[in-house]
Design an enzyme around this catalytic site. Structure first.
Site, mmCIF file in Angstrom:
data_model
loop_
_atom_site.group_PDB
_atom_site.id
_atom_site.type_symbol
_atom_site.label_atom_id
_atom_site.label_comp_id
_atom_site.label_asym_id
_atom_site.label_seq_id
_atom_site.Cartn_x
_atom_site.Cartn_y
_atom_site.Cartn_z
ATOM 1 N N GLU A 34 0.161 4.260 3.421
ATOM 2 C CA GLU A 34 1.506 4.418 2.887
ATOM 3 C C GLU A 34 1.565 3.576 1.610
ATOM 4 O O GLU A 34 1.179 2.407 1.622
ATOM 5 C CB GLU A 34 2.540 3.903 3.910
ATOM 6 C CG GLU A 34 3.947 4.164 3.430
ATOM 7 C CD GLU A 34 5.030 3.665 4.385
ATOM 8 O OE1 GLU A 34 4.710 3.192 5.479
ATOM 9 O OE2 GLU A 34 6.200 3.765 3.981
ATOM 10 N N ARG A 275 -8.056 -2.674 15.069
ATOM 11 C CA ARG A 275 -7.854 -3.174 13.709
ATOM 12 C C ARG A 275 -8.853 -4.273 13.395
ATOM 13 O O ARG A 275 -9.324 -4.974 14.288
ATOM 14 C CB ARG A 275 -6.455 -3.789 13.573
ATOM 15 C CG ARG A 275 -5.329 -2.840 13.731
ATOM 16 C CD ARG A 275 -4.012 -3.605 13.667
ATOM 17 N NE ARG A 275 -3.557 -3.798 12.302
ATOM 18 C CZ ARG A 275 -2.833 -2.911 11.627
ATOM 19 N NH1 ARG A 275 -2.492 -1.777 12.175
ATOM 20 N NH2 ARG A 275 -2.446 -3.154 10.401
ATOM 21 N N LYS A 285 0.858 -5.675 5.137
ATOM 22 C CA LYS A 285 1.379 -5.489 3.782
ATOM 23 C C LYS A 285 2.704 -6.216 3.613
ATOM 24 O O LYS A 285 2.970 -6.795 2.578
ATOM 25 C CB LYS A 285 1.589 -3.995 3.514
ATOM 26 C CG LYS A 285 0.317 -3.208 3.299
ATOM 27 C CD LYS A 285 0.672 -1.889 2.628
ATOM 28 C CE LYS A 285 -0.180 -0.745 3.117
ATOM 29 N NZ LYS A 285 0.594 0.282 3.807
#
Ligand code: ATP
Ligand code: MG
Length: 573
Positions: A34, A275, A285
């Site tokens: 994104e 992850r 982020k």
């Protein structure tokens, strides 16, 4: 990129098996960020995995911006993310945006409404939450759930036409309010958001939710293996529900739009992996953004940030080292936190081979070689790389007055200190053995000069050249030295798990106040000629890079990439 065989892992094995069973004509993956911030090294794992699988099996990997939340997205990030992927050494088959598919996704929503499995809901966000139930309690049906199809179609068209305010209506899937999986309790598919979009401008005021947009995007791009992180495991039933309801590869109402976009859809399969987490860092982020906006670092490209391209390049980490680190970390479903020092070791190993050696003194102390004439000056030839002759030599000026590292001299040395001490001998790198005869101090009793004699018989080509002394130190000729700004970076956080807020502290309370120290260093002359972003080893000090923005021949600026050894491991002992 590397000759070592690719380590196997469960996703690679799935792909191998699928190909062996003829399930797919070719492999297709995608990296779907994104564009709401810069990438971090965690994303590098997803990039290496998706692009790596596609490359290995002759498939294709798209870069797709999952841009469904216009309020948080920005073209600046779109550009930076592309640079990151390229910097890591990968090339996408096609550059796509979820927003390229807004029309397709809209038509899919219409089909769900027509099929009676989606409805327009007038509940507010708060009311939806109240109806949703909890992990232990089923939810309650929305009072709007049984609206007739015609009314839903009408309301949805009016949502699209901008007749309603933000938040007043949503389109929801009609699945099961008593499902044990909360993602299946009539999840929202569309919401009203009267905000311009970075790609589509003001064309839309309704936007698909991430889960809905993501699965349709995967399917229309013909993605075979949709690889994502473990937090999406609970979303997989919704992913599969959408594919069951929406066989986009066989929906005539999509044909013209698919043709227009040049897409060949197929049914994707979602596979989750854990992850990448690193200690001494935060990896989100959103948190990284607060470090930037709170001025805890100097912007996204601050070398202390774990953002691959901008910061790792600024701090000089080679892309190969990042890829090796990720390859060695493996791909599993187990959550784990890797040591930052493992990454630094990869960087060191890579730079040991790659970086030429130079001499620099970052905390200078004057040494005078009293048995040389005032005017003494010579040019020494030094190898650029101790293990690679092909890197050639350079000439280094040597004269009567030198700079050495202040910590390489001690008036009262502890046991085992093998550098310069009063009355002791030490080797000056490339010169010969000097003996410390006398020290000069200022009124505060601080040593300002060390006077030495050079033993001429220990110079290159002389009989005593091989004479052994315990220590060798580096130096820079004072008369020729180049004054430079050197930025000594250290870890951004002082604790291994800055996200741990059990004691009521947040990651911001764990910032390392000494994560950067700027010093004025003295460099050997040849460093005036290096280009920005050149990586070098300053002998005995570490690996450094000429700053890509601030470095100039007349005003050199170097950043420390890492020390030569893991000083944190030592400190922990
Ligand atoms: P953040 O929470 O930092 O914003 P994100 O997961 O929201 O990260 P996306 O832009 O959605 O960021 O991520 C793009 C892709 O990268 C996704 O497929 C995501 O699963 C993957 N990804 C993100 N963080 C990691 C990580 N630490 N390790 C591996 N893959 C990751
Ligand atoms: Mg995300």
């Amino acid at each position: 990129m590397s000759d070592t065989p690719t380590p196997n892992h469960f996703i690679r094995q799935i792909v191998i098996d699928d190909l062996a069973h003829g399930k797919h004509a070719g492999i297709a993956t995608r990296f779907p960020p994104e564009p709401n911030g810069y990438l971090h090294i965690g994303h590098a794992k997803s990039i290496c995995l998706n692009f790596g699988i596609a490359a290995e099996f002759n498939g294709r990997c798209n870069l797709r911006f999952d841009d469904t939340n216009p309020a948080k997205e920005d073209p600046e990030y779109v550009t930076a993310i592309q640079e990151d992927v390229q910097w890591l050494g990968f090339h996408w088959a096609e550059l796509r945006h979820a927003s390229d598919y807004f029309e397709l996704i809209y038509r899919c929503a219409l089909k769900l409404i027509r099929d009676g499995v989606a409805f327009v809901c007038d509940l507010s966000a708060e009311e939806v939450r109240e109806h949703r139930g909890t992990l232990t309690q089923p939810g309650r049906n929305s009072p709007f759930r049984d609206r007739p199809v015609a009314e839903n179609l009408d309301l949805f068209a009016r949502m699209k036409a901008g007749e309603f305010a933000d938040g007043s209506h949503t389109l929801r899937a009609k699945i099961d309010m008593s499902s044990g999986n909360i993602n299946l309790r009539d999840p929202a598919l569309y919401r009203i958001r009267k905000v311009d979009h970075q790609n589509t401008g003001d064309a839309w005021c309704i936007y698909p939710m991430y889960d809905f947009a993501h699965v349709i995007s995967d399917a229309v791009e013909g993605i075979t293996h949709s690889l994502c992180t473990l937090e999406f495991e609970d979303h997989r039933p919704l992913y599969d529900w959408c594919l069951d309801q929406l066989p986009v590869w066989a929906m005539p109402e999509l044909a013209d739009e698919l043709d227009r976009l040049g897409l060949k859809p197929s049914r994707p399969r979602q596979i989750e992996f854990s992850r990448l987490n690193l200690d001494f860092l935060v990896m989100s982020k959103r948190k990284l953004l607060t470090l930037v906006t709170g001025n805890h670092v100097n912007g996204w490209d601050d070398p202390r940030m774990p953002t691959p391209c901008v910061a790792f390049a600024a701090v000089g980490s080679p892309a190969d080292a990042i890829r090796n680190f990720i390859r060695n970390a493996g791909v599993t479903k187990q959550e784990s936190v890797l040591e930052f020092s493992l990454l630094e070791n990869e960087v060191r190993n890579d730079l040991d081979v790659r970086a030429e050696r130079r001499m620099a003194v970052i905390d200078p102390l004057k040494v005078v070689i009293v048995n040389l004439a005032d005017s003494h000056e010579e040019s020494l030839t030094m190898a650029n790389h101790p293990k690679d002759e092909s890197r050639g030599t350079r000439s280094v000026p040597f004269s009567r007055e030198l700079w050495i590292e202040r910590e390489d001299f001690m008036e009262v040395p502890p046991k085992g200190y093998h550098r310069m001490v009063p009355g002791g001998e030490v080797r000056l790198r490339g010169v010969g053995i000097v003996k410390c005869e006398h020290v000069v101090k200022n009124s505060n009793d601080v040593v300002t000069e060390v006077h030495c004699t050079l033993d001429g018989s220990t110079r290159h080509g002389m009989s005593g050249a091989d004479r052994k002394v315990k220590g060798t130190i580096h130096w820079v000729s004072a008369k020729h030295a180049l004054s430079a700004e050197v930025r000594l970076y250290d870890r951004l956080f002082t604790v291994a798990d800055p996200d741990d807020d059990n004691d009521g502290k947040t990651y911001r309370d764990h910032l390392n106040p000494n994560s950067v120290r700027v010093v004025n260093a003295q460099l050997e002359t040849s460093l005036a000629r290096v280009a920005a972003e050149t990586r070098l080893q300053f002998e005995r000090l570490g690996y450094f890079v000429a700053d890509r923005v601030d470095h100039r021949a007349d005003q050199p600026v170097f950043n420390r990439i890492c020390t030569l050894r893991d000083s944190w491991a030592k400190a922990a002992k």
